[in-house]
Design a protein around this motif. Structure first.
Motif, PDB file in Angstrom:
ATOM      1  N   LEU A 221       2.417 -17.709   3.840  1.00  0.00           N
ATOM      2  CA  LEU A 221       2.944 -16.681   4.596  1.00  0.00           C
ATOM      3  C   LEU A 221       4.168 -16.114   4.276  1.00  0.00           C
ATOM      4  CD1 LEU A 221       1.021 -16.889   8.300  1.00  0.00           C
ATOM      5  CD2 LEU A 221       0.215 -15.996   6.426  1.00  0.00           C
ATOM      6  N   LEU A 222       4.119 -15.328   3.484  1.00  0.00           N
ATOM      7  CA  LEU A 222       5.691 -14.631   2.719  1.00  0.00           C
ATOM      8  C   LEU A 222       6.433 -13.778   3.636  1.00  0.00           C
ATOM      9  CD1 LEU A 222       3.261 -13.986  -0.423  1.00  0.00           C
ATOM     10  CD2 LEU A 222       5.098 -15.770   0.145  1.00  0.00           C
ATOM     11  N   LYS A 223       5.995 -13.228   3.917  1.00  0.00           N
ATOM     12  CA  LYS A 223       6.932 -11.723   4.864  1.00  0.00           C
ATOM     13  C   LYS A 223       6.487 -11.088   5.704  1.00  0.00           C
ATOM     14  CE  LYS A 223       6.255  -9.196   0.931  1.00  0.00           C
ATOM     15  NZ  LYS A 223       7.027  -9.180  -0.071  1.00  0.00           N
ATOM     16  N   VAL A 224       6.626 -11.054   6.568  1.00  0.00           N
ATOM     17  CA  VAL A 224       7.022  -9.947   8.078  1.00  0.00           C
ATOM     18  C   VAL A 224       7.463  -8.179   7.480  1.00  0.00           C
ATOM     19  CG1 VAL A 224       8.257 -10.914   9.474  1.00  0.00           C
ATOM     20  CG2 VAL A 224       6.663  -9.678  10.225  1.00  0.00           C
ATOM     21  N   ALA A 225       6.831  -7.848   8.543  1.00  0.00           N
ATOM     22  CA  ALA A 225       7.148  -6.138   8.399  1.00  0.00           C
ATOM     23  C   ALA A 225       7.115  -5.480   9.335  1.00  0.00           C
ATOM     24  CB  ALA A 225       7.361  -5.670   6.319  1.00  0.00           C
ATOM     25  N   GLY A 226       7.097  -4.316   9.597  1.00  0.00           N
ATOM     26  CA  GLY A 226       6.052  -3.232  10.210  1.00  0.00           C
ATOM     27  C   GLY A 226       5.942  -2.172   9.462  1.00  0.00           C
ATOM     28  N   ALA A 227       4.877  -1.431  10.110  1.00  0.00           N
ATOM     29  CA  ALA A 227       4.065  -1.028   9.353  1.00  0.00           C
ATOM     30  C   ALA A 227       3.607  -0.124  10.102  1.00  0.00           C
ATOM     31  CB  ALA A 227       2.864  -1.293   8.515  1.00  0.00           C
ATOM     32  N   TYR A 228       3.331   1.566   9.540  1.00  0.00           N
ATOM     33  CA  TYR A 228       3.224   1.718  10.875  1.00  0.00           C
ATOM     34  C   TYR A 228       1.591   3.224  10.866  1.00  0.00           C
ATOM     35  CZ  TYR A 228       7.531   4.146  10.993  1.00  0.00           C
ATOM     36  OH  TYR A 228       9.096   4.120  11.556  1.00  0.00           O
ATOM     37  N   TRP A 229       0.704   2.815  11.862  1.00  0.00           N
ATOM     38  CA  TRP A 229      -0.518   2.417  11.502  1.00  0.00           C
ATOM     39  C   TRP A 229      -0.621   3.410  11.207  1.00  0.00           C
ATOM     40  CZ3 TRP A 229      -5.208   0.407  11.537  1.00  0.00           C
ATOM     41  CH2 TRP A 229      -6.280   1.835  12.190  1.00  0.00           C
ATOM     42  N   ARG A 230      -1.693   3.403   9.984  1.00  0.00           N
ATOM     43  CA  ARG A 230      -2.458   4.364   9.690  1.00  0.00           C
ATOM     44  C   ARG A 230      -1.169   5.057   7.953  1.00  0.00           C
ATOM     45  NH1 ARG A 230      -8.057   7.222  11.190  1.00  0.00           N
ATOM     46  NH2 ARG A 230      -8.700   5.285  10.019  1.00  0.00           N
ATOM     47  N   GLY A 231       0.110   4.550   8.466  1.00  0.00           N
ATOM     48  CA  GLY A 231       0.831   4.697   7.280  1.00  0.00           C
ATOM     49  C   GLY A 231       1.662   5.761   8.025  1.00  0.00           C
ATOM     50  N   ASP A 232       1.299   6.225   9.047  1.00  0.00           N
ATOM     51  CA  ASP A 232       1.993   7.364   9.340  1.00  0.00           C
ATOM     52  C   ASP A 232       3.232   6.877  10.512  1.00  0.00           C
ATOM     53  OD1 ASP A 232       2.623   9.973  10.832  1.00  0.00           O
ATOM     54  OD2 ASP A 232       0.797  10.799  10.647  1.00  0.00           O
ATOM     55  N   GLU A 233       4.448   7.661  10.227  1.00  0.00           N
ATOM     56  CA  GLU A 233       5.608   7.671  10.854  1.00  0.00           C
ATOM     57  C   GLU A 233       5.107   7.917  12.411  1.00  0.00           C
ATOM     58  OE1 GLU A 233       9.832   9.030  10.181  1.00  0.00           O
ATOM     59  OE2 GLU A 233       8.889   9.500   8.663  1.00  0.00           O
ATOM     60  N   LYS A 234       4.770   9.267  12.374  1.00  0.00           N
ATOM     61  CA  LYS A 234       4.214   9.397  14.079  1.00  0.00           C
ATOM     62  C   LYS A 234       3.783   8.523  14.894  1.00  0.00           C
ATOM     63  CE  LYS A 234       3.786  13.629  13.074  1.00  0.00           C
ATOM     64  NZ  LYS A 234       4.031  13.719  11.087  1.00  0.00           N
ATOM     65  N   ASN A 235       3.111   7.643  14.439  1.00  0.00           N
ATOM     66  CA  ASN A 235       1.719   6.352  14.588  1.00  0.00           C
ATOM     67  C   ASN A 235       2.724   5.642  15.475  1.00  0.00           C
ATOM     68  OD1 ASN A 235      -0.473   7.702  15.120  1.00  0.00           O
ATOM     69  ND2 ASN A 235      -1.121   6.947  12.464  1.00  0.00           N
ATOM     70  N   LYS A 236       2.436   4.527  15.683  1.00  0.00           N
ATOM     71  CA  LYS A 236       3.234   3.525  16.877  1.00  0.00           C
ATOM     72  C   LYS A 236       3.005   1.825  15.674  1.00  0.00           C
ATOM     73  CE  LYS A 236       2.158  -0.638  19.502  1.00  0.00           C
ATOM     74  NZ  LYS A 236       1.783  -1.434  20.589  1.00  0.00           N
ATOM     75  N   GLN A 237       4.142   1.842  15.662  1.00  0.00           N
ATOM     76  CA  GLN A 237       4.945   0.720  14.061  1.00  0.00           C
ATOM     77  C   GLN A 237       3.824  -0.588  14.801  1.00  0.00           C
ATOM     78  OE1 GLN A 237       8.313  -0.084  13.267  1.00  0.00           O
ATOM     79  NE2 GLN A 237       7.608  -0.186  11.060  1.00  0.00           N
ATOM     80  N   LEU A 238       3.039  -1.201  13.650  1.00  0.00           N
ATOM     81  CA  LEU A 238       2.489  -2.588  13.593  1.00  0.00           C
ATOM     82  C   LEU A 238       2.777  -2.761  13.409  1.00  0.00           C
ATOM     83  CD1 LEU A 238      -1.929  -1.381  13.224  1.00  0.00           C
ATOM     84  CD2 LEU A 238       0.022  -1.819  15.737  1.00  0.00           C
TER      85      LEU A 238
ATOM     86  N   SER B 183       9.205 -14.552  11.308  1.00  0.00           N
ATOM     87  CA  SER B 183       8.722 -15.389   9.935  1.00  0.00           C
ATOM     88  C   SER B 183       9.024 -17.147  10.823  1.00  0.00           C
ATOM     89  CB  SER B 183       9.497 -15.153   8.992  1.00  0.00           C
ATOM     90  OG  SER B 183      10.818 -15.396   9.342  1.00  0.00           O
ATOM     91  N   ASP B 184       9.222 -16.439  12.321  1.00  0.00           N
ATOM     92  CA  ASP B 184       9.706 -18.433  12.760  1.00  0.00           C
ATOM     93  C   ASP B 184       8.737 -19.478  12.835  1.00  0.00           C
ATOM     94  OD1 ASP B 184      12.473 -18.214  11.553  1.00  0.00           O
ATOM     95  OD2 ASP B 184      12.711 -18.063  14.513  1.00  0.00           O
ATOM     96  N   ASP B 185       7.205 -18.013  13.553  1.00  0.00           N
ATOM     97  CA  ASP B 185       5.859 -18.453  13.339  1.00  0.00           C
ATOM     98  C   ASP B 185       4.960 -18.846  12.258  1.00  0.00           C
ATOM     99  OD1 ASP B 185       6.195 -17.288  16.720  1.00  0.00           O
ATOM    100  OD2 ASP B 185       7.099 -15.378  15.584  1.00  0.00           O
ATOM    101  N   PHE B 186       5.232 -18.574  11.454  1.00  0.00           N
ATOM    102  CA  PHE B 186       4.464 -18.769   9.985  1.00  0.00           C
ATOM    103  C   PHE B 186       3.997 -20.197   9.914  1.00  0.00           C
ATOM    104  CE2 PHE B 186       6.428 -15.128   6.936  1.00  0.00           C
ATOM    105  CZ  PHE B 186       5.985 -14.129   7.522  1.00  0.00           C
ATOM    106  N   LYS B 187       4.511 -20.977  10.147  1.00  0.00           N
ATOM    107  CA  LYS B 187       4.590 -22.226  10.080  1.00  0.00           C
ATOM    108  C   LYS B 187       2.758 -22.771  10.821  1.00  0.00           C
ATOM    109  CE  LYS B 187       6.047 -26.994   8.795  1.00  0.00           C
ATOM    110  NZ  LYS B 187       5.799 -27.963   8.248  1.00  0.00           N
TER     111      LYS B 187
END
Length: 642
Positions: A197-214, A115-119
């Motif tokens: 910009l409010l927050k940063v989080a990990g999210a799996y590609w297409r919501g699938d745990e088996k995929n790469k986390q974006l 989140s330091d990159d937000f600004k």
RNA sequence: GCCGAUGUAGCUCAGGGGUAGAGCACUUCCUUGGUAAGGAAGAGGUCAGGGGUUCAAUUCCCCUCAUCGGCUCCA
């Protein structure tokens, strides 16, 4: 020529190829400036897209939800443009608008983002917005689209393209950024004036745990700086209402690392509150013909094998407990219903006995992954205000009506004024996914719809959202600051009666299978209390408040009189405490105000002499002198206002 | 579980390679008061835990744990 029907039902004629923007500018200049998008026959369009057919047209501005969504979607593109400029080589997943703002899932490669990159990004976005670049729509062939993203090396977009049909693919560009996108978008980046910009989080590609986390970056934008400021203030307000903060301040509950995460410890005041809630529901349930039962916290593994929970939810349960000598396996109970089924089976049932309504405040244990725990809202041990109604198929509607009444009564008592009911039906295209026979499903679904209609509920029907074991009705409430929560639920179940081979003897002297209805007005006591805390900001309805009064003696000399007053009021079920500290009255008042205690009772020489009390109301101030009786009357009046 | 952030006194937080600070709460004493903070003194910390770098680590690095924001799941 095309005939365009506006929202006021007036019809205007235009040349083929007219745009919503042109229609708007003919209405007024101001409107033209504010149009973000348009709805053409219900479908959201770019305001500068040519209209070539007769249609209904609705102009969308910031005041429309779809207008906001369009701007936020465009903001996601703007953020992507900024990210691409600042971090070349960034790959993009999806970037939709959400209820409050937007996000974009991106792959930064090796760059670790925080989140330091937000600004930096916000500033870049503002710079780009000030360039007033147009969002341009472009039809593109699948081949050209694939070539574009191959060249760019964005495998996510390529994957998305695989599912798209040639001929219906569009690109949108603004400034130096081009994205695969269905659209629509606002006309120009100039509309975006305030960015956060409010927050940063990990999210799996297409919501699938088996995929790469974006990396998912959330943000929100507004057409005016003032609105952003107001939004941020609203977030602060929500923070003030956070049940974890208030729970700590009012000493309602706590957690201990030593006891274990996600295992709430109810403090005396929280327990008082919770018991009052439970007793309130107990009373209503008694009147509604429920019988209360108590079942153990563990059950034989076979119980859950029979119920099917072991197979389906074994992963989400705590591991079985082995007895040292017999090697028997027990599970911490993740559900109350199997136990209740066994109670049902404890004696033969006749159709005359039905419905059997079995209620329990049953504490259950579920293994929630560590990252999902959240205050009282997501915990590993919680108490369900559970009940199971065993009835005949022909009683389902009647029982639904009664449960709806009960839930409406509960919501009213707790000041949840706005709620909707979601009816979840099965997907009739995929009937094999569901348990129970066709005829019963139809009957049950009809019963739910009719019951909801008869009660005049504000309903939404969701096809395909039913559980595999039966249709359901969920209640969504809106809290005091506009957030939506799913609370009560009523669910029909054809599965458990089958698995437990539940029966009753019908009037035809044959055995029949009962229908089971699960229902919980609160859902879980923990979660409900959390939502209640946030709804009322810690200022509970008088009948629920742990401390309804604080008795504040002017000086130590009047502590005895204060205690006498407390005893008298206790006789009327009015609870509280005497503040016996050697503090000045102002101090005691301040502390009681901060604890959000509804009534402060100030006693000193004047009161003791005349056998009266001085009453001060939370948030309002001095109400003057009362006798005990007149104060009790005041309290009762307050209680009856609900 | 995964991604990111955080972890300093009971609470809210400041600080920073040379063994720690504020306010509130707490304890004691003084004060005995009339509608949102009376005064003084005192006590409180293995700076989450473990390992490493260093003459020296609470500070830098690594691991673990917990918390927070998300993802995922939710009978």
């Amino acid at each position: 020529m095309v005939k365009i029907t506006l929202t006021d039902n007036s019809v205007v004629e235009y040349e083929n190829g007219v745009t919503a923007a042109q229609v708007a500018s003919d209405i007024s200049e101001g409107l033209a400036r504010n149009v973000l998008a348009a709805k053409v026959d219900g479908e959201t369009w770019d305001s500068n897209r040519s209209i070539n057919r007769d249609c209904k047209l609705q102009l969308l501005t910031w005041n429309d939800d779809d207008g906001k969504a369009t701007m936020w979607h465009s903001s996601a593109h703007l953020m992507a443009e900024a990210l691409e400029a600042l971090y070349p080589g960034t790959k993009f997943g999806i970037g939709p608008a959400i209820e409050n703002g937007f996000y974009y899932d991106v792959d930064f490669g090796d760059h670790s983002f925080s989140s330091d990159d937000f600004k930096k990004i916000e500033e870049k976005m503002l710079d780009l917005a000030r360039e007033k670049n147009d969002y341009q729509r472009q039809d593109i062939s699948k081949k050209d689209a694939i070539d574009y993203f191959k060249k760019k090396g964005d495998e996510y977009k390529l994957e998305l393209l695989e599912d798209l049909e040639d001929g219906s693919i569009t690109f949108y560009s603004q400034g130096n950024f081009t994205d695969l996108c269905r659209g629509p978008h606002i006309p120009t980046t100039a509309a975006i004036k305030a960015i956060k910009l409010l927050k940063v989080a990990g999210a799996y590609w297409r919501g699938d745990e088996k995929n790469k986390q974006l990396t998912r970056i959330y943000g929100i934008t507004f057409p005016k700086q003032k609105e952003l400021t107001e939004y941020l203030e609203m977030l602060e307000l929500a923070k003030e209402r956070d049940h974890r903060k208030i729970g700590k301040e009012l000493e309602l509950f706590t957690f201990s690392e030593k006891v274990g995460m996600g295992l709430p410890l109810w403090l005396p005041r929280g327990t008082l509150l919770r018991n009052r809630l439970e007793n309130f529901l107990r009373k209503a349930q008694r009147e509604g013909g429920y019988e209360e039962v108590i079942t153990p916290h563990i059950g034989h593994k076979d119980l859950y094998v029979t119920s099917g929970h072991y197979e389906k939810y074994g992963e989400d349960s705590f591991r079985p407990i082995l007895t040292p000598n017999e090697g028997e396996e027990f599970m911490l109970k993740p559900m109350n219903c199997p136990h209740h089924c066994e109670i049902y089976k404890s004696k033969p049932r006749s159709y005359k006995d039905l419905p059997v309504r079995m209620a329990e405040f049953g504490t259950v244990y579920r293994y929630e992954q560590s990252g999902e725990l959240h205050g009282l809202i997501r915990v590993r041990s919680f108490t369900v205000d559970d009940a199971h109604i065993f009835c005949r198929q022909d009683q389902v509607k009647e029982e639904f009506l009664k449960v709806i009444d009960l839930i409406a009564y509960v919501f009213k008592a707790l000041d949840f004024k706005e709620y909707t009911a979601q009816i979840s039906l099965r997907d009739s295209e995929n009937k094999e996914k569901y348990m129970g026979d066709d005829e019963n499903w139809d009957k049950a679904e009809r019963a739910i719809i009719e019951a909801a209609e008869e009660k005049g509920l504000n309903t939404v029907v969701e096809i395909g959202e039913a559980a595999f074991y039966g249709p359901k009705l969920d209640f969504m409430v809106k809290d005091a600051i506009g957030r939506k929560w799913q609370l009560g639920t009523i669910q029909v179940d054809y599965n458990l009666p089958e698995r437990f081979e539940l029966e009753y003897k019908g009037s035809d002297n044959k055995m029949h299978r009962p229908v089971m209805i699960h229902r919980a007005p609160f859902g879980s006591m923990e979660r409900f209390i959390a939502i209640l805390i946030e709804h009322c900001g810690g200022r509970f309805p008088l009948w629920l408040t742990p401390d309804q009064i604080a008795i504040l003696p002017i000086s130590d000399k009047y502590n005895d009189y204060g205690n006498n007053v407390l005893k008298l009021l206790n006789n009327y079920d009015i609870c509280g405490f005497v503040d016996e500290r050697s503090e000045k009255t102002g101090r005691k008042i301040r502390d009681a105000e901060q604890k959000k205690i509804p009534f402060m009772i100030i006693v000193g020489g004047k009161e003791e002499d005349k056998n009266t009390i001085s009453v001060r109301k939370h948030g309002e101030g001095d109400l003057g002198s009362f006798t005990i009786d007149s104060f009790v009357e005041l309290i009762n009046k307050e209680l009856n206002n609900n």
